[in-house]
Design an enzyme around this catalytic site. Structure first.
Site, PDB file in Angstrom:
ATOM      1  N   ASP A  20       0.824  -1.206   0.000  1.00  0.00           N
ATOM      2  CA  ASP A  20       0.000   0.000   0.000  1.00  0.00           C
ATOM      3  C   ASP A  20       0.862   1.261   0.000  1.00  0.00           C
ATOM      4  OD1 ASP A  20      -2.243   1.608   0.118  1.00  0.00           O
ATOM      5  OD2 ASP A  20      -2.921   0.932   2.066  1.00  0.00           O
ATOM      6  N   HIS A 211      -8.314  -1.390   9.119  1.00  0.00           N
ATOM      7  CA  HIS A 211      -7.323  -0.681   8.297  1.00  0.00           C
ATOM      8  C   HIS A 211      -7.665   0.804   8.341  1.00  0.00           C
ATOM      9  CE1 HIS A 211      -4.789  -0.316   4.514  1.00  0.00           C
ATOM     10  NE2 HIS A 211      -5.525   0.778   4.412  1.00  0.00           N
ATOM     11  N   CYS A 244      -4.197   7.257  -0.362  1.00  0.00           N
ATOM     12  CA  CYS A 244      -5.217   6.937  -1.349  1.00  0.00           C
ATOM     13  C   CYS A 244      -5.128   7.968  -2.454  1.00  0.00           C
ATOM     14  CB  CYS A 244      -6.598   6.977  -0.702  1.00  0.00           C
ATOM     15  SG  CYS A 244      -7.939   6.735  -1.891  1.00  0.00           S
TER      16      CYS A 244
END
Lengths: 312, 312
Positions: A20, A211, A244
């Site tokens: 990630d 998360h 993100c």
């Protein structure tokens, strides 16, 4: 009841930095550096490591070395090695590398799923059914992640009933465990406490991971709320890297070493060697070419005392 | 009992940026800019503003305009205006400006008090007794801050009994209220929950404020733990500016607008106009010449939705 009275004695940490975190970096992290970092993470006592993502190299060029990384690492017998896969093709690649666990992701919000996956939720679930057919009978477990479970950046708050419905779909397909993900840092502690309790009551015995992102500064407060509600497993990212693509300028995942430092300070064991993690985190700025959000790597552990300056 | 079940319906925020934040800045914030910021903060619904510190201009040059600022601001009738004072001389200056509240600070750790105040705790308490003699009979209230209450950077953890003893000394001197300060960001949530409960049980009815730093990333988690334990008043700093000179490189106070955003999201009212605060926080980088740690000022409120990008 007082804070953390219900907390587990032991927390399990799933390290997501190399997947990630690295996926969104401007600079490709060389394959040998990835392998070296994962090997050192494997020695640090982490329960899981999300190693890579078997996606199209065009979609995420930074993870185009998924096979090389997965095959190049020295696998520690106590670590579960996870790979994210978007579809059957990715699943086949992951299985060919003998991953321990596959992670599938669908957003709770239709809009976010369309933006991120270019599929409706129904299409995602259909793909997942095909993936489960491929996995069935093997030793690889499947975790299902519900992204934007605490709010969609396009739609806002999501109905708790929809989250529960989506988890039911996952479990109905035969997935082993579920991750509730706060993809864009919208979760707040009261919401976390309520959704975690609802999940645990509805699905007793189903392994649950949380998360969180620190986008709005609430990351560790949300982790505290989750653990207070009885959650035993958390995702986190070394140095707090990652984020993100739909929340530009925001900080990323909650920071593994800051999380370990907080819970170990509270007397909750993580099994993790914090000094080892801090050493690895302090190497990230050179590896990535920029500062990272981790705090304890700068300030030192609370137990590290200073020499008193002599007053002039 | 579930998280925040004991929390107050209303939180009171004491804004410390213009004192605790500005004092350590490399650049002097011009007096008119200080006054303009305080006047806008006064309109935002904050319960208290710590305006300045009546110390020697040599000790803290950035606050050498204490009188000008205190006399130049437009005082809002619902805001309590506080000044930090180190001794009788500072107290007299503060009273001459008709401050609503004086804040006195002693560290729980002798070593930190010596390093920071160049006095033993006994000497600090003697000074405070003299200050109380000067204040007595007037309308100005006195708050006593116990610095390093959650750990001293030179000595480590401090005995809870010593914190309680020190609070007893403060109250015995006639102080109206107490602040427990985590001066160098050593507090962890379990410790916060335990010390807050102990304080509230020991001193029912005594107004208690908590002061946290985000040095090790636990700032908002600690605030959550405090409010969960029944604390109703918190210090915070616009943009998260400020810090402690003995924790170089560390981030500062918990960020006011991030704190307000978290608790308002959890349904706890602060009386504060979050949009107004965000506007002020977004002006800080230009005023100070550097970025500040606030998160919500970058990411936007969780309720601010985005336009969905159309997939290519």
């Amino acid at each position: 009841m007082s804070l953390l009275a219900n907390a587990p004695a032991r927390l399990f940490i799933n390290e997501v930095a190399v997947r990630d975190g690295f996926q969104g970096e401007a600079r490709f992290v060389p394959t040998p550096d990835k392998i070296a970092l994962i090997d050192r993470l494997s020695q640090s006592g982490l329960a899981k490591i999300e190693v890579t993502s078997f996606v199209s190299p065009k979609a995420i060029p930074n993870l185009r070395d998924a096979e090389e990384v997965m095959r190049g690492i020295a696998r520690h017998p106590r670590v579960t090695y996870v790979a994210l896969v978007p579809n059957v093709r990715g699943c086949e690649r992951a299985l060919a590398c003998d991953v321990d666990e596959i992670n599938l992701v669908m957003s709770i919000g239709e809009s976010h799923n369309l933006a991120n996956m270019r599929m409706t939720c129904e299409q995602s679930l259909e793909q997942f059914a095909q993936v489960m057919d491929v996995v069935r009978g093997g030793r690889t477990q499947v975790n299902g992640t519900l992204a934007t479970a605490f709010g969609c950046p396009f739609e806002g708050d999501q109905a708790v009933d929809r989250v529960i419905w989506a988890a039911e779909q996952y479990l109905g397909l035969g997935m082993h465990s579920v991750t509730l993900a706060d993809t864009t840092g919208m979760a707040h502690p009261l919401q976390v406490a309520q959704l975690c309790r609802r999940f645990i009551e509805t699905f007793p015995g189903v392994p649950l991971t949380l998360h969180f992102h620190n986008t709005r500064g609430m990351g560790l407060a949300n982790a505290l709320a989750a653990v207070d509600a009885g959650v035993t497993s958390l995702d986190a990212s070394l140095g707090g890297i990652g984020g993100c693509p739909f929340a530009p300028g925001a900080t990323g995942n909650i920071c593994t070493e800051d999380l370990v430092h907080m819970f170990e300070s509270c007397g909750i064991a993580t099994g993790v060697d914090l000094d080892a993690l801090l050493g690895l985190a302090r190497g990230l700025p050179e590896l990535l070419g920029h500062e990272v959000p981790g705090q304890v790597m700068r300030a030192g552990k609370r137990a590290e005392l200073r020499e008193r300056r002599v007053a002039a």
